[in-house]
Design a protein around this motif. Sequence first.
Motif, PDB file in Angstrom:
ATOM      1  N   LEU A  75       0.844  -1.209   0.000  1.00 36.42           N
ATOM      2  CA  LEU A  75       0.000   0.000   0.000  1.00 36.42           C
ATOM      3  C   LEU A  75       0.873   1.251   0.000  1.00 36.42           C
ATOM      4  O   LEU A  75       0.587   2.211  -0.721  1.00 36.42           O
ATOM      5  CB  LEU A  75      -0.945   0.000   1.199  1.00 36.42           C
ATOM      6  CG  LEU A  75      -2.066  -1.039   1.140  1.00 36.42           C
ATOM      7  CD1 LEU A  75      -2.888  -1.012   2.424  1.00 36.42           C
ATOM      8  CD2 LEU A  75      -2.979  -0.831  -0.069  1.00 36.42           C
ATOM      9  N   ASP A 106      -2.241  -1.861  -4.645  1.00 41.65           N
ATOM     10  CA  ASP A 106      -3.334  -2.431  -3.863  1.00 41.65           C
ATOM     11  C   ASP A 106      -3.324  -3.941  -4.129  1.00 41.65           C
ATOM     12  O   ASP A 106      -3.663  -4.376  -5.239  1.00 41.65           O
ATOM     13  CB  ASP A 106      -4.672  -1.805  -4.296  1.00 41.65           C
ATOM     14  CG  ASP A 106      -5.836  -2.400  -3.512  1.00 41.65           C
ATOM     15  OD1 ASP A 106      -5.612  -3.397  -2.778  1.00 41.65           O
ATOM     16  OD2 ASP A 106      -6.951  -1.884  -3.636  1.00 41.65           O
ATOM     17  N   ARG A 112      -6.892  -7.412   3.431  1.00 44.89           N
ATOM     18  CA  ARG A 112      -5.869  -6.610   2.743  1.00 44.89           C
ATOM     19  C   ARG A 112      -5.458  -7.204   1.411  1.00 44.89           C
ATOM     20  O   ARG A 112      -5.152  -6.495   0.475  1.00 44.89           O
ATOM     21  CB  ARG A 112      -4.625  -6.477   3.615  1.00 44.89           C
ATOM     22  CG  ARG A 112      -4.874  -5.539   4.754  1.00 44.89           C
ATOM     23  CD  ARG A 112      -3.589  -5.099   5.366  1.00 44.89           C
ATOM     24  NE  ARG A 112      -3.886  -4.381   6.585  1.00 44.89           N
ATOM     25  CZ  ARG A 112      -2.988  -3.772   7.314  1.00 44.89           C
ATOM     26  NH1 ARG A 112      -1.734  -3.784   6.938  1.00 44.89           N
ATOM     27  NH2 ARG A 112      -3.325  -3.146   8.409  1.00 44.89           N
TER      28      ARG A 112
END
Length: 435
Positions: free
Chosen positions: A194, A199, A227
């Motif tokens: 990140l 991403d 995540r």
Amino acid sequence: MPIWNKEMECMPREEMEVLQLRRLKGALKYAYERSAVYKKKFDDIGFKPGDLKSISDLSKLPLTVKEDFRDNYPFGMFAVPMDKVVRLHASSGTTGKLTVVGCTQSDMGNWTELVARMISMTGVTSADVTQIAFGYGLFTGAHGLQYGMERVGATVIPISGGNSEKQLMLMKDFGTTVLVSTPTYALHLGEIALEQGIDPKKDLKVKFGLFGGEAFSEEYRKEIENRWGMLATDNYGLSEAGGPGFSGECHLICGQHIAEDQYITEILNPETLQPAKPGEKGEVVITSLCREAVPVVRYRTKDVSSIDYTPCDCGRTTARLSKITGRTDDMMVIRGVNVFPSQIESVIVNVEGLAPHYEIIRYNKGFLEDIEVRVEINEDIFIDNYAVLEAIEQKLKHQLFKTLSLNPKVRLVEAHSIERSAGKAKRVIDMRTKS
Ligand code: DLL
């Protein structure tokens, strides 16, 4: 979802127990005849391998502990001459000498087979590209996963641990679909991604994470899954019982299937050392059934779990271990209350404004022991925004009290100030002075 070895993984319980008993008789005879350590242990209680009539008779035998390995360092636990040993591995404990284990050619074959089963449980196939971010070296994790992956036919990138920027570059360039690492490193790598404007969910193709080597809570798993946008499985093992491949979760995530054809697992109450009931928590104790180089009889792992013998909806019939919640020697007793680091982790991950990076400092004031919980705040919170920090701290204290019935000291620290680990995290820092 394909099952790697249907014969062993879906065997009816009664048949499995017959197979285990037959193999156990052979394994005890083997250990007695080939290992001076086991011969002495059995002789000391007047036990001959032929005395074992049922699996439950195993409980008559003494436990084997890490100190047995240390006292017999380096090769005193080996049951074969060194010319039969093709590999050495070792794990370092917090104190003392290394725990040394070895493999014969046959052990290497069994190890590969068990890891192939474990990998297939997650859903990995020959179409996958796996990045092995466990540290290569004496640790069994990286090597074991590599053999299993190659057996399944997946492509292996043996990058080893650390060097996060390169990890991310290869993930993109080589199209990595599976990440193998400690859960701590997976979370850290997601964070670096990140920071670099990547991403993981959108820009990378990683869909499976096979994690292990250390305990992590359900909440921590969810954090990793969110995540990365991946399915994260928990896989357990220890050098003394052959490393990874001992047990692993299937894609349904409802306990870790044990390789029961190669290991017998007992769960013992850590105080009485008597068997815990199915479903009840206790210490995992392992007996190997097929290991040649370093067989283990009733090895006391100190890891805490419970066992479920009911068949799983995935089709496998092998018994399942619940998530390991910690080690009995990790347990702290604070003002009479038993506290495991995993309980503190579950609280932290559920408090908004906190990052899942923490450490627990153990200290004492005279004879009284206490802990301080240091946790990072999320990076979007300013460290000088006192009102917000105060509210987060109160929430954390309240939740810790609810879970532990204790009021430990709490300290919120800046984002990224707690050291990250590329391997197993060190959560507890012992600052106690001897008094
Ligand atoms: O950690 C073997 C392994 C490597 C297992 C990779 C899974 C994946 P050791 O270095 O000997 O072996 O450490 C064993 O680590 O007794 C547990 O306390 C802890 N541990 C390992 N896996 C898990 C897990 C490898 N999934 C010690 N959950 C064990 C909780 C784990 N604790």
